[in-house]
Motif scaffolding. Structure first.
Motif, PDB file in Angstrom:
ATOM      1  N   THR A 319       1.141  -0.907  -0.073  1.00 53.82           N
ATOM      2  CA  THR A 319      -0.202   0.018   0.225  1.00 53.82           C
ATOM      3  C   THR A 319       0.811   1.579   0.109  1.00 53.82           C
ATOM      4  O   THR A 319       0.510   2.316  -0.710  1.00 53.82           O
ATOM      5  CB  THR A 319      -0.550   0.052   1.408  1.00 53.82           C
ATOM      6  N   ASP A 320       1.568   1.880   0.828  1.00 54.29           N
ATOM      7  CA  ASP A 320       2.583   2.304   0.963  1.00 54.29           C
ATOM      8  C   ASP A 320       3.694   2.597   0.132  1.00 54.29           C
ATOM      9  O   ASP A 320       3.593   3.742  -0.596  1.00 54.29           O
ATOM     10  CB  ASP A 320       4.088   2.135   2.208  1.00 54.29           C
ATOM     11  N   ASN A 323       0.995   4.889  -2.635  1.00 55.65           N
ATOM     12  CA  ASN A 323       0.708   5.334  -2.386  1.00 55.65           C
ATOM     13  C   ASN A 323       2.098   6.779  -2.646  1.00 55.65           C
ATOM     14  O   ASN A 323       1.611   7.574  -3.126  1.00 55.65           O
ATOM     15  CB  ASN A 323       0.016   5.331  -0.558  1.00 55.65           C
ATOM     16  N   CYS A 327       0.261   8.688  -5.885  1.00 56.66           N
ATOM     17  CA  CYS A 327      -0.065   9.411  -5.031  1.00 56.66           C
ATOM     18  C   CYS A 327       1.058  10.565  -4.623  1.00 56.66           C
ATOM     19  O   CYS A 327       0.308  11.873  -4.260  1.00 56.66           O
ATOM     20  CB  CYS A 327      -1.047   9.357  -3.821  1.00 56.66           C
ATOM     21  N   GLU A 329       2.194  10.373  -2.215  1.00 56.16           N
ATOM     22  CA  GLU A 329       1.989  10.665  -0.796  1.00 56.16           C
ATOM     23  C   GLU A 329       3.568  11.176   0.204  1.00 56.16           C
ATOM     24  O   GLU A 329       4.459   9.380   0.385  1.00 56.16           O
ATOM     25  CB  GLU A 329       1.407  10.037   0.115  1.00 56.16           C
ATOM     26  N   ALA A 332       3.813   8.080   3.437  1.00 53.50           N
ATOM     27  CA  ALA A 332       4.105   6.967   2.862  1.00 53.50           C
ATOM     28  C   ALA A 332       5.402   6.499   2.282  1.00 53.50           C
ATOM     29  O   ALA A 332       6.371   5.047   2.591  1.00 53.50           O
ATOM     30  CB  ALA A 332       2.918   6.723   1.733  1.00 53.50           C
ATOM     31  N   SER A 540      -7.601  13.201  -2.685  1.00 52.49           N
ATOM     32  CA  SER A 540      -8.264  11.463  -2.800  1.00 52.49           C
ATOM     33  C   SER A 540      -7.281  10.747  -3.141  1.00 52.49           C
ATOM     34  O   SER A 540      -8.208  10.044  -2.983  1.00 52.49           O
ATOM     35  CB  SER A 540      -9.070  11.813  -4.023  1.00 52.49           C
ATOM     36  N   CYS A 541      -6.894  10.664  -3.484  1.00 48.52           N
ATOM     37  CA  CYS A 541      -6.144   9.089  -3.963  1.00 48.52           C
ATOM     38  C   CYS A 541      -5.064   8.481  -2.524  1.00 48.52           C
ATOM     39  O   CYS A 541      -4.358   9.133  -1.456  1.00 48.52           O
ATOM     40  CB  CYS A 541      -4.414  10.276  -4.747  1.00 48.52           C
ATOM     41  N   ASN A 542      -6.039   7.827  -2.953  1.00 52.62           N
ATOM     42  CA  ASN A 542      -5.353   6.709  -2.063  1.00 52.62           C
ATOM     43  C   ASN A 542      -5.693   5.285  -2.380  1.00 52.62           C
ATOM     44  O   ASN A 542      -6.607   4.963  -2.334  1.00 52.62           O
ATOM     45  CB  ASN A 542      -6.368   6.810  -0.629  1.00 52.62           C
ATOM     46  N   TYR A 543      -4.560   3.920  -2.223  1.00 52.84           N
ATOM     47  CA  TYR A 543      -4.546   2.605  -2.574  1.00 52.84           C
ATOM     48  C   TYR A 543      -5.402   2.105  -1.772  1.00 52.84           C
ATOM     49  O   TYR A 543      -4.496   0.626  -1.739  1.00 52.84           O
ATOM     50  CB  TYR A 543      -3.299   2.341  -3.596  1.00 52.84           C
ATOM     51  N   ASN A 544      -4.874   2.610  -0.700  1.00 50.50           N
ATOM     52  CA  ASN A 544      -6.210   0.982   0.346  1.00 50.50           C
ATOM     53  C   ASN A 544      -6.817   0.685  -0.115  1.00 50.50           C
ATOM     54  O   ASN A 544      -7.723   0.851  -0.121  1.00 50.50           O
ATOM     55  CB  ASN A 544      -6.025   2.257   2.012  1.00 50.50           C
TER      56      ASN A 544
END
Length: 559
Positions: A319-320, A323, A327, A329, A332, A540-544
């Motif tokens: 997930t990290d 992201n 994303c 992020e 992450a 709004s980007c999140n791959y969880n």
């Protein structure tokens, strides 16, 4: 007239013969004011003399491809140098002049056929009238000079429509050699110009001395030799030499970047790297400039992480990864750095720099974690910035996060080689610590990037592009690997403007560069224009829980 044998010793003997001057069909040339003489038929040839108005010279030959003429001495008919055609007044039919490829040297002319250079007037008491060495003007020549105010373009002629031949910074001083009677421009001595004369707008100079005591120029149009803006193309990848087509592509892209106002001679500029993954040939310009690494350096973080993994990522790590790479992020990303550094992000950054070093790439590095909201983690000790041969001033790069386009592009090329050929720099440096299926997973994640602007907007929708974007206020960039029907290739590009770079200028240029490269590889089905593209909302980007996370966790990956 005797036949001229081109590219042979007989050419040299024939052109040196006084008989040829008498058989030149009356073709003569006289300088329009003054004109430089060069050793060959281009502005890069050595400057070997100067002619001035008032003396007529026989035209001994003409260049086969370019508007340059070979002149002879009025008295002896020995060759004295090449002159650009529009700098002289011609009498006679130039079509009757023989084609010549003669290259002169700098030595004084003698009776031998191998010494054909222009004699120096200072050494020759009977030198031709109107023919002189090229003196270097100084402010003392007319007693007038101009000090530059701010950053100033130096141009071929008196107007912004003329091409630029250079750039001057505040405080530089130039000898003024004339002024224009109709336009508010002054002529200066500028050695890099074709005729060592160039122009600057008068209000951009602080003039010292009597400007109107210098020669008045009233010509409204100056015909001067065109510059060829050739990028410092370098071979790369596997050391393959550049093919003719690839070098032409480099020239086109270089000119496009210049025409778009991103010029390395100014404070607003760009850098580019392109690699053909089939042949291994590559070219770049601006490869010696360090840019802020932005989020593009996260490619190195992920690749370095995979060299340490003993198996597929866990669900939280996967997930990290998603992201970080999609994303961008930073929270992450710092967790990946922490894992690389055994629980410390600074040690993780040090590991990324060590990753670059192991590959032999010393101009890219990370020395600190990415900025996040909240209290930053304190460094475990003094941070030592790596020593690098890159220019770390010009693009005002982040002190802790830097890259060059050539190393960003070469890294993508290395991941590609690892993934699909099981060789290349990554395999050579890390061996079994980096598996081909891991390199394929890295490219799969990057191919899932939802940013459809920048380089991706230059290729047809649906084209697989593995890329990482990155931007801050003054720097915008993208590094991408393209999978296309006509061949796979890499582009890495960075643009910089002090303080603030407008996306309305950077996005179309980056996309247009990409489109032209795509069309080079796919001439049978070219992309007619760049697409609008889009940049999703990062908030709004999140791959969880996203299916991509499951893909990343797979022990095998064959895409």
């Amino acid at each position: 007239m005797r036949a001229l044998v081109v590219c042979s010793l007989s050419l040299l003997l024939t052109l040196a013969s006084p008989a040829l001057a008498q058989g030149h069909s009356g073709i003569t040339a006289q300088a329009l004011g003054q004109a430089n003489l060069r050793a060959g038929d281009n502005i890069n040839s050595a400057l070997i003399g100067e002619i001035t108005a008032g003396t007529t010279y026989p035209v001994l030959g003409r260049s086969q491809f370019y508007p340059w003429l070979l002149l002879g001495s009025p008295g002896t008919a020995s060759p004295v140098g090449w002159v650009y055609e529009t700098l002289v007044a011609i009498s006679g039919d130039l079509d009757q002049a023989p084609v010549s490829h003669l290259q002169l040297d700098r030595a004084p002319a003698t009776a031998t056929a191998t010494s054909t250079a222009l004699p120096s007037p200072s050494d020759s008491p009977d030198a031709d009238p109107g023919l002189s060495s090229s003196p270097r003007p100084s402010p003392a020549r007319f007693g007038v000079s101009g000090e530059v105010i701010g950053e100033v373009n130096i141009r071929y002629g008196p107007g912004i429509d003329y091409p630029r031949v250079g750039l001057a910074q505040a405080g530089q001083e130039f000898a003024i050699t004339g002024y224009h009677t109709q336009f508010p421009w002054v002529r200066i001595y500028f050695e890099s110009a074709p005729n060592e004369q160039a122009w600057i707008a008068r209000d951009l100079l602080r003039v010292r001395g009597d400007l109107f005591g210098t020669p008045a120029i009233s010509q409204t149009r100056l015909n001067l030799p065109p510059l060829t803006a050739t990028p410092p193309a370098i071979s790369g990848g596997e050391g393959a030499p550049l093919s003719t087509g690839f070098r032409i592509l480099a020239d086109h892209l270089w000119n496009l970047v210049l025409e778009s106002g991103f010029d390395p001679q100014t404070s607003r500029f760009g850098a580019l790297f392109v690699m053909d993954l089939q042949s291994g040939e590559a070219f770049s310009f601006g490869a010696d400039i360090a840019f802020s690494g932005t989020s593009i350096n996260k490619v190195a973080i992920l690749t370095a992480l995979y060299t340490q993994l003993e198996g597929p990522p866990s669900i939280s790590l996967a997930t990290d990864i998603a992201n970080t790479m999609i994303c961008s992020e930073n929270v992450a990303t710092n967790r990946l750095l922490s894992m690389l550094g055994g629980g410390n992000t600074y040690y993780g950054a040090e590991a990324v720099s060590g990753f670059y070093d192991r590959l032999g790439w010393s101009r890219s590095f990370i020395t600190a974690p990415f900025t996040t909201i909240g209290t930053p983690e304190p460094p475990p000790g003094p941070i030592k910035l790596p020593e690098t041969s890159a220019d770390q001033v010009k693009a005002n790069p982040d002190l802790s996060n830097q890259l060059t386009v050539s190393e960003a592009g070469a890294l993508l090329g290395g991941i590609y080689r690892c993934a699909y050929r099981e060789d290349g720099p990554l395999i050579e440096a890390f061996g079994s610590r980096l598996e081909p299926r891991e390199c394929r997973q890295i490219l799969h994640v990057m191919s899932s990037n939802t940013v459809d602007a920048l380089l991706k907007a230059g290729v047809p929708a649906g084209t697989r592009v593995a890329h990482k974007h990155g931007w801050i206020a003054d720097t915008h960039g993208n590094a991408a690997l393209f999978f296309t029907p006509g061949g796979d290739y890499v582009i890495a590009m960075m643009l910089y403007q002090p303080q603030w770079l407008n996306f309305g200028e950077s996005l179309p240029l980056i996309a247009e560069v990409s489109r032209r490269v795509y069309n080079y590889f796919n001439p049978q089905a070219p992309q007619p224009e760049i697409r609008d593209g889009y940049i999703p909302d990062a908030a709004s980007c999140n791959y969880n829980g996203d299916p991509l996370v499951i893909d990343i966790m797979q022990p095998l990956w064959n895409e």
